[in-house]
Scaffold this motif. Structure first.
Motif, PDB file in Angstrom:
ATOM      1  N   VAL A 158       1.144  -1.280  -0.104  1.00  0.00           N
ATOM      2  CA  VAL A 158      -0.474   0.116  -0.095  1.00  0.00           C
ATOM      3  C   VAL A 158       1.007   1.117  -0.029  1.00  0.00           C
ATOM      4  CG1 VAL A 158      -1.402   0.958   0.646  1.00  0.00           C
ATOM      5  CG2 VAL A 158      -1.915  -1.338   1.350  1.00  0.00           C
ATOM      6  N   PHE A 164      -5.039   0.455  -1.331  1.00  0.00           N
ATOM      7  CA  PHE A 164      -5.598  -0.287  -0.260  1.00  0.00           C
ATOM      8  C   PHE A 164      -6.214  -0.823  -1.047  1.00  0.00           C
ATOM      9  CE2 PHE A 164      -7.736  -1.777   3.057  1.00  0.00           C
ATOM     10  CZ  PHE A 164      -6.811  -1.862   3.870  1.00  0.00           C
ATOM     11  N   SER A 296      -5.169   3.322  10.934  1.00  0.00           N
ATOM     12  CA  SER A 296      -4.575   2.960   9.495  1.00  0.00           C
ATOM     13  C   SER A 296      -6.048   2.266   9.018  1.00  0.00           C
ATOM     14  CB  SER A 296      -3.334   2.544   9.024  1.00  0.00           C
ATOM     15  OG  SER A 296      -3.124   2.873   7.507  1.00  0.00           O
ATOM     16  N   HIS A 299      -9.544   3.607   9.473  1.00  0.00           N
ATOM     17  CA  HIS A 299      -9.216   4.324   8.169  1.00  0.00           C
ATOM     18  C   HIS A 299      -9.658   3.708   6.488  1.00  0.00           C
ATOM     19  CE1 HIS A 299      -9.361   8.395   5.665  1.00  0.00           C
ATOM     20  NE2 HIS A 299      -8.384   7.454   5.302  1.00  0.00           N
ATOM     21  N   GLU A 300      -8.908   3.206   5.985  1.00  0.00           N
ATOM     22  CA  GLU A 300      -8.921   2.688   4.581  1.00  0.00           C
ATOM     23  C   GLU A 300     -10.181   1.468   4.637  1.00  0.00           C
ATOM     24  OE1 GLU A 300      -7.462   3.537   2.431  1.00  0.00           O
ATOM     25  OE2 GLU A 300      -5.370   4.095   3.002  1.00  0.00           O
ATOM     26  N   LYS A 302     -12.817   2.066   6.213  1.00  0.00           N
ATOM     27  CA  LYS A 302     -14.140   2.969   6.199  1.00  0.00           C
ATOM     28  C   LYS A 302     -15.155   2.442   7.302  1.00  0.00           C
ATOM     29  CE  LYS A 302     -14.655   4.585   1.757  1.00  0.00           C
ATOM     30  NZ  LYS A 302     -13.196   4.328   0.968  1.00  0.00           N
TER      31      LYS A 302
END
Length: 723
Positions: A158, A164, A296, A299-300, A302
């Motif tokens: 990534v 991602f 992290s 976030h990726e 969601k």
């Protein structure tokens, strides 16, 4: 609410639509799965069975997140508040469920690591940490990695040029942090743990030792083998850290049937979308994962923190089914070999000396059915020697003209599918109604639906807007100058594998009224028939709800007129608001009601003035209780029914279901015996309180254990010896 407050309310008048009288469906399901988990916690359960129940708990929970919790999440995000009887908002449901699950999952993993794993070592079974293996064992694991695992892996980095990666549902992954030794720049990569390889890597026999002594089995989790050999995947880089995580996606998809030119193609497309495109509703992370990596990932993917579950130990305990393969029979439930139903046993002949000899071939089922109905009870009685034999004989009988069957779930290598193909090859008219929307079996059903079509079987996919859940077979046979119809109507799927694990009932008959009813039902399913009246069958969504309602009202009238009103009903789930409200009215009228509900129960028993005449038990044990039985006392002349439908709104209004009356006195007695055994259970039965909690029954002082499944095994053996 306390009983005192409820009693106070009864004096002021009772509104049966009040939300306090109904339990939230999702919360009730959590209680069911907690009862499953208890089997793993109970020291009376054999050790390998305890591991099995941990696996079942995890597998159940996966499906619950994919279908139910994900749906509640969507409602909460959309600000939708469905008008459910319990009035619990979606946001409140999510709060309750998360609080419950954090504690239960912690207990599950604690039991596994602190109790069951140490117990396994007493029998020579060691699930070890990779770093605790000997030098020779580590060498073997490294070689295994190079030859068997490494070629399968695909590390995905990534960075600005590599977005991602998309991750499939229920995938187990390693989040790997690597650093460039020259620049010190750290990067994130994802390595998927391949589900195509065994989850646990065991040692070959020469290396099957622990502390220098031979043992039965020793091995490590697959992900540890990968984690300790990451240098092969990232040569020249420094491995900073690695942490395991697992994602669960929403897996409930809508299919607009009336807009789909080909339902089979439409569902195939949705299956592929479900695997990768459903939103992430849960992320399980190793508790060792550092906060920066956790944030992290969130976030990726969601997801917010309320969808994250930290796990201390092994992820995806559903893989613990593996331990059932160990050769430790004393640590498992005593295996049960299904008996041949008495009337379907091979023909016995006696020679002049009174010695018995048995025919090599099963008897002609059609000839036997002409002498009367047969009721079979699986897994105590053989599915293969009854249902499977019925369809196989029909496929090869030159007098059989047609076979019609509904298939909701079956195994891909099913002998029944093979028999239907053979029947088509034998130039019989064969119709198979395949339910493509059987959740999580869609791909399997599509595969063998194509095989059936290729063989010349007429495959149809039911009625738009309705799932076909009924379990029925119709065989049309030419006998002399007349046509006779033979039927099988059951409570369970035509699946030889689950027939060994699920308890189900089936009725075989050649009664004219049932044959005519099934003819009408299949015409309704396959053609444009608008048949709404049936002679004997109760058919959803046409007549089942109204008839069940009328039967309950009849018991109410009996009680109101000074007689005995009594209902005993066994089912998987009780959810439908109208049926619950009617049961409350029956209780208020004095009707005695016993409910045997394995899973979800939204009714509250034992509330003064509302449901004090209702008792609810749930039976959890060696087999999964799947049969549905309904008994209405009818003034001392009880009527019994079996069928495919629970008292859920979907079963009564949105599915095609069939429930059949059992009229033969001998068969009625069999059903009564089954219900009596379950109601008397003091080992596997859980009793429900008005607050929705369950307490497991225990034998009283001096009382023998009466577990449903062992009692029914013993009962089947006694009948087998007598008959």
């Amino acid at each position: 609410m306390t009983k005192a407050k409820l009693t106070e309310q009864t004096e002021q008048g009772i509104d049966l639509s009040d939300s306090r009288y109904y339990i939230n469906r999702e919360v009730s399901w959590l209680g069911f799965n907690e009862r499953v988990l208890h089997e793993a916690l109970d020291p009376r359960t054999p050790l390998l069975e305890r591991l099995k129940f941990l696996a079942i708990y995890s597998s159940n929970l996966d499906e619950f997140f994919m279908v139910r919790i994900s749906g509640v999440m969507e409602q909460a995000e959309a600000g939708v508040h469905p008008n459910t009887p319990d009035k619990t908002t979606p946001a409140k449901q999510l709060e309750i469920m998360r609080s419950h699950l954090i504690e239960q999952v912690r207990l599950q993993h604690q039991t596994f690591t602190q109790e069951l794993l140490p117990a396994l070592t007493e029998y020579g079974v060691y699930l070890q940490n990779y770093l605790d293996m000997t030098e020779e064992q580590t060498f073997y694991l490294r070689d295994y990695f190079e030859k068997r695992i490494f070629p399968v892996l695909t590390p995905l980095s990534v960075d600005p040029s590599h977005p991602f990666p998309r991750m499939s549902n229920l995938s187990l992954n390693l989040a790997v942090k690597v650093a460039n030794p020259d620049t010190g720049i750290e990067r994130f990569a994802r390595v998927k743990v391949p589900s195509s390889l065994p989850r646990f890597v065991g040692m070959p026999e020469p290396l099957c030792t622990f502390q220098g002594e031979p043992c039965l089995w020793i091995g490590v989790p697959l992900e540890q083998v990968i984690a300790e050999n990451l240098g092969y995947l990232f040569p020249g880089m420094t491995i900073v850290g690695h942490h395991l995580f697992r994602i669960t996606r929403d897996a409930d998809f809508p299919v607009l049937e009336d807009e789909a030119d080909d339902l089979l193609i439409a569902i195939e497309k949705e299956i592929n979308k479900r695997r990768l495109e459903g939103f992430v509703c849960r992320v399980e992370m190793a508790s060792t994962m550092p906060d920066d990596l956790k944030e992290s990932l969130m976030h990726e993917l969601k997801v917010s923190s309320d969808r994250v579950y930290e796990v201390d130990g092994l992820l995806n305990l559903s893989d613990l089914f593996f331990f059932q393969s160990l050769p430790l029979p004393d640590l498992k439930d005593q295996p049960w070999v299904a008996l041949v139903p008495p009337r379907l046993k091979p023909v016995v002949e006696l020679d002049d000396d009174g010695n018995r000899s048995y025919s090599e071939h099963p008897p002609n089922i059609f000839a036997i059915l002409r002498d009367g109905d047969i009721l079979v009870h699986h897994p105590y009685e053989s599915f293969g020697r009854s249902v499977q034999e019925f369809i196989t004989q029909a496929a090869n009988d030159p007098k059989v003209l047609a076979i019609k069957i509904t298939l909701y779930r079956t195994s891909g290598d099913s002998p029944i599918v093979k028999a239907l193909i053979a029947a088509a090859e034998n130039r019989k008219q064969v119709v198979a109604l395949v339910e493509l929307k059987a959740r999580f079996d869609e791909a399997n059903n599509i595969e063998w639906a194509k095989k059936l079509e290729d063989a010349g079987v007429h495959v149809v996919y039911g009625i738009v807007g309705l799932k076909t859940h009924t379990k029925t077979t119709l065989v049309v046979r030419e006998e002399g100058n007349e046509i006779r119809r033979y039927v099988h109507i059951g409570t369970g799927n035509y699946n030889p594998k689950t027939s060994k694990l699920y308890t189900d009932l089936g009725l075989f008959s050649c009664r004219d009224d049932l044959g005519a009813d099934l003819t009408d039902l299949f015409n309704f399913l396959t053609g444009y028939s608008r048949q709404k009246a049936y002679r004997k069958l109760l058919v959803a969504p046409l007549t089942l709800r109204d008839r069940m309602t009328a039967l309950i009202h009849r018991e109410i009238e009996q009680a109101q007129n000074g007689g005995q009103g009594k209902i005993v009903a066994k089912m998987n789930s009780l959810v439908d608001y109208a049926m619950i409200k009617l049961l409350y009215e029956a209780s208020q009228a004095g009707v005695e009601i016993d409910l045997i509900v394995r899973g979800i129960c939204c009714l509250r028993p034992g509330i003064p003035g509302v449901s004090e005449n209702i008792r609810v038990i749930s039976v959890i044990g060696q087999f999964l209780e799947h049969s549905r039985i309904f008994c209405f006392d009818n003034g001392g002349q009880p009527e019994y029914y079996i069928g495919s439908a629970d008292w859920m709104t979907r079963n009564l209004d949105r599915r095609v279901e069939a429930v059949v009356p059992i009229e033969d006195p001998a068969l009625v007695k069999e059903l009564q015996t089954i219900l009596d055994i379950m109601l008397a259970d003091n080992r596997q039965a859980w009793e429900m309180a008005s607050d929705g909690t369950f307490t497991q029954r225990r034998p009283q002082a001096g009382e023998n254990e009466r577990g449903t499944h062992k009692t029914l095994m013993a009962y089947a053996l006694r009948r087998d010896r007598v008959l």
